[in-house]
Write an enzyme that holds these catalytic residues in place. Structure first.
Site, PDB file in Angstrom:
ATOM      1  N   TYR A 122     -12.342  31.600  49.908  1.00 41.08           N
ATOM      2  CA  TYR A 122     -10.858  32.081  49.950  1.00 41.08           C
ATOM      3  C   TYR A 122     -10.435  33.425  50.274  1.00 41.08           C
ATOM      4  O   TYR A 122      -9.146  33.648  50.533  1.00 41.08           O
ATOM      5  CB  TYR A 122     -10.464  31.761  48.393  1.00 41.08           C
ATOM      6  CG  TYR A 122     -10.299  29.943  48.154  1.00 41.08           C
ATOM      7  CD1 TYR A 122     -11.335  29.515  47.813  1.00 41.08           C
ATOM      8  CD2 TYR A 122      -8.871  29.655  48.129  1.00 41.08           C
ATOM      9  CE1 TYR A 122     -11.278  27.991  47.894  1.00 41.08           C
ATOM     10  CE2 TYR A 122      -9.028  28.199  47.789  1.00 41.08           C
ATOM     11  CZ  TYR A 122      -9.926  27.485  47.519  1.00 41.08           C
ATOM     12  OH  TYR A 122     -10.031  26.157  47.383  1.00 41.08           O
ATOM     13  N   LYS A 173     -24.976  27.034  43.784  1.00 41.60           N
ATOM     14  CA  LYS A 173     -25.794  26.512  44.652  1.00 41.60           C
ATOM     15  C   LYS A 173     -27.000  27.370  45.077  1.00 41.60           C
ATOM     16  O   LYS A 173     -27.070  27.841  46.169  1.00 41.60           O
ATOM     17  CB  LYS A 173     -25.159  25.822  45.919  1.00 41.60           C
ATOM     18  CG  LYS A 173     -25.820  25.098  47.003  1.00 41.60           C
ATOM     19  CD  LYS A 173     -26.138  23.440  46.507  1.00 41.60           C
ATOM     20  CE  LYS A 173     -27.046  23.024  47.551  1.00 41.60           C
ATOM     21  NZ  LYS A 173     -27.417  21.651  46.759  1.00 41.60           N
ATOM     22  N   ASP A 206     -24.100  20.198  43.182  1.00 37.39           N
ATOM     23  CA  ASP A 206     -24.202  18.800  43.555  1.00 37.39           C
ATOM     24  C   ASP A 206     -24.685  17.964  42.111  1.00 37.39           C
ATOM     25  O   ASP A 206     -23.987  16.929  41.953  1.00 37.39           O
ATOM     26  CB  ASP A 206     -25.059  18.540  44.826  1.00 37.39           C
ATOM     27  CG  ASP A 206     -26.360  19.178  44.789  1.00 37.39           C
ATOM     28  OD1 ASP A 206     -26.570  20.111  43.779  1.00 37.39           O
ATOM     29  OD2 ASP A 206     -27.036  18.998  45.770  1.00 37.39           O
ATOM     30  N   ASP A 230     -12.632  24.882  42.863  1.00 34.25           N
ATOM     31  CA  ASP A 230     -11.809  23.854  43.377  1.00 34.25           C
ATOM     32  C   ASP A 230     -11.959  22.773  43.473  1.00 34.25           C
ATOM     33  O   ASP A 230     -11.362  21.639  42.742  1.00 34.25           O
ATOM     34  CB  ASP A 230     -11.473  24.490  44.715  1.00 34.25           C
ATOM     35  CG  ASP A 230     -10.196  23.435  45.514  1.00 34.25           C
ATOM     36  OD1 ASP A 230      -9.294  23.365  44.950  1.00 34.25           O
ATOM     37  OD2 ASP A 230     -10.590  23.051  46.892  1.00 34.25           O
ATOM     38  N   ASP A 234     -11.032  19.080  40.379  1.00 35.49           N
ATOM     39  CA  ASP A 234     -10.164  18.009  41.120  1.00 35.49           C
ATOM     40  C   ASP A 234     -11.141  16.739  40.425  1.00 35.49           C
ATOM     41  O   ASP A 234     -10.672  15.682  40.021  1.00 35.49           O
ATOM     42  CB  ASP A 234     -10.285  17.825  42.345  1.00 35.49           C
ATOM     43  CG  ASP A 234      -9.014  18.078  43.202  1.00 35.49           C
ATOM     44  OD1 ASP A 234      -8.217  19.120  42.469  1.00 35.49           O
ATOM     45  OD2 ASP A 234      -8.752  17.636  44.224  1.00 35.49           O
TER      46      ASP A 234
END
Ligand code: IPM
Ligand code: MN
Length: 327
Positions: A122, A173, A206, A230, A234
């Site tokens: 970002y 990750k 993941d 982010d 969701d």
């Protein structure tokens, strides 16, 4: 007697004004007298004037106690204009370095994602060369500073220490993003040394998606970078009752400026005028704002009214009324 808090209200576009009206109705029912200042920002203003966030407006916002935002955006505005120019600019300029996103759906989900909110992809690092040509190059790097990661991780540990389960999971990750992942993991390990009371775990992003769907009870506090946060929030919203109930707080925990509170959802142009926008996410965001402003009793009453209400159905206004009645 409550002291009055100066709150900037950016109702915004689409369903933003509808859900913000219900949130303010519930705050009022909770007996908190806010001194609100309305700011006309978002797609409407941009399309009418070309202005996104004038410097003078930003300077005014800096002097407030908090900002409540509904939603901004419209299909008529090109991608990135309002996102980078308004939402991200506010997060960066006001140094809202923690994006706090709780998900609560008993008996299996009671977690909070602490999303780093000022760095990562970002940050806007990168650029484009030879745009439109066959040799076009686009890069978009992820910025991770020890200071930025550490202050976010520290906040997450402090939060975990106040929760019954006292547990923190780093989501990243590290097997592929070895540079940034290493910085995050070492920072967590270092800060963990100061919090022996908090148990820790690590989960690849993941796999965290699978766990959120299949075993959400394993999460208490989750700390993660901006982009993973982010996406993950969701998903967390979707598994915990839908994006219509997902609230967020963009915090400047250092208190060097106002914090900003907003539902996770967007302006939902397809819902405009239908009366079907769910105001619960905005109401919850307003409750987070009250808590941050020190109106702890009022915030708790709103939270209780929300949980007592169970599954709310009806129009935007009916749901707002039902919550306000129970406060
Ligand atoms: C959110 C939104 C924003 C983000 C966009 C609109 C810039 O998706 O608050 O989650 O990516 O952070
Ligand atoms: Mn998002």
């Amino acid at each position: 007697m409550t002291t009055s808090h100066r709150v900037g209200v950016i109702a915004g576009d689409g369903i933003g004004p509808d859900v913000v009206a219900e949130a303010l109705k519930v705050v009022d029912a909770a007996g908190v007298d806010l001194d609100t200042v309305a700011y006309d920002l978002g797609a409407r203003r941009y399309l009418a004037t070309g202005e996104v966030l004038p410097d003078a407006v930003l300077e005014e916002l800096r002097g407030l106690d908090a900002v409540l935002l509904g939603a901004v955006g419209s299909p008529e505005v090109p991608p990135g204009v309002l996102e980078r120019g308004l939402l991200l600019r506010l997060r960066f300029e006001l140094d809202l370095y923690v994006n706090l996103r709780p998900s609560f759906a008993p008996p299996r989900i009671d977690l909070v994602v602490v999303r780093e909110n000022t760095e990562g992809v970002y940050a806007g690092e990168g650029g484009v060369l030879r745009r439109g040509g066959p040799h076009e190059v686009a890069t978009q790097g992820s910025v991770n500073t020890r200071m930025g990661v550490e202050r976010c991780v520290r906040y997450a540990f402090e939060l975990a220490a106040t929760r019954p389960r006292r547990h923190l999971t780093l989501v990243h990750k590290t097997n592929v993003l070895t540079f940034a992942g290493d910085l995050w993991q070492r920072t967590v390990d270092d800060v963990a040394g100061e919090h022996p009371e908090v148990g820790t775990a690590y989960c690849h992003v993941d796999a965290a998606c699978i766990h959120l769907v299949e075993r959400p009870e394993r999460f208490d506090v989750v700390v993660t970078d901006n982009l993973f946060g982010d996406i993950l929030t969701d998903l967390a919203g979707a598994v915990a009752g839908g994006i219509g109930v997902a609230a967020s707080a963009n915090l400047n925990p250092a208190g060097t400026g106002p914090s900003l509170f907003e539902p996770v959802h967007g302006s939902a142009p397809d819902l405009v005028g239908t009366g079907r926008a769910n105001p619960v996410a905005a109401v919850r965001s307003a409750a987070m704002m009250l808590e941050f402003l020190g109106e702890v009793d009022a915030a708790a009453r709103i939270d209780k009214a929300l949980s007592d209400s169970g599954q709310l159905t009806g129009s935007t206004v009916e749901i707002g009324d039902a919550i306000a009645e129970r406060v």
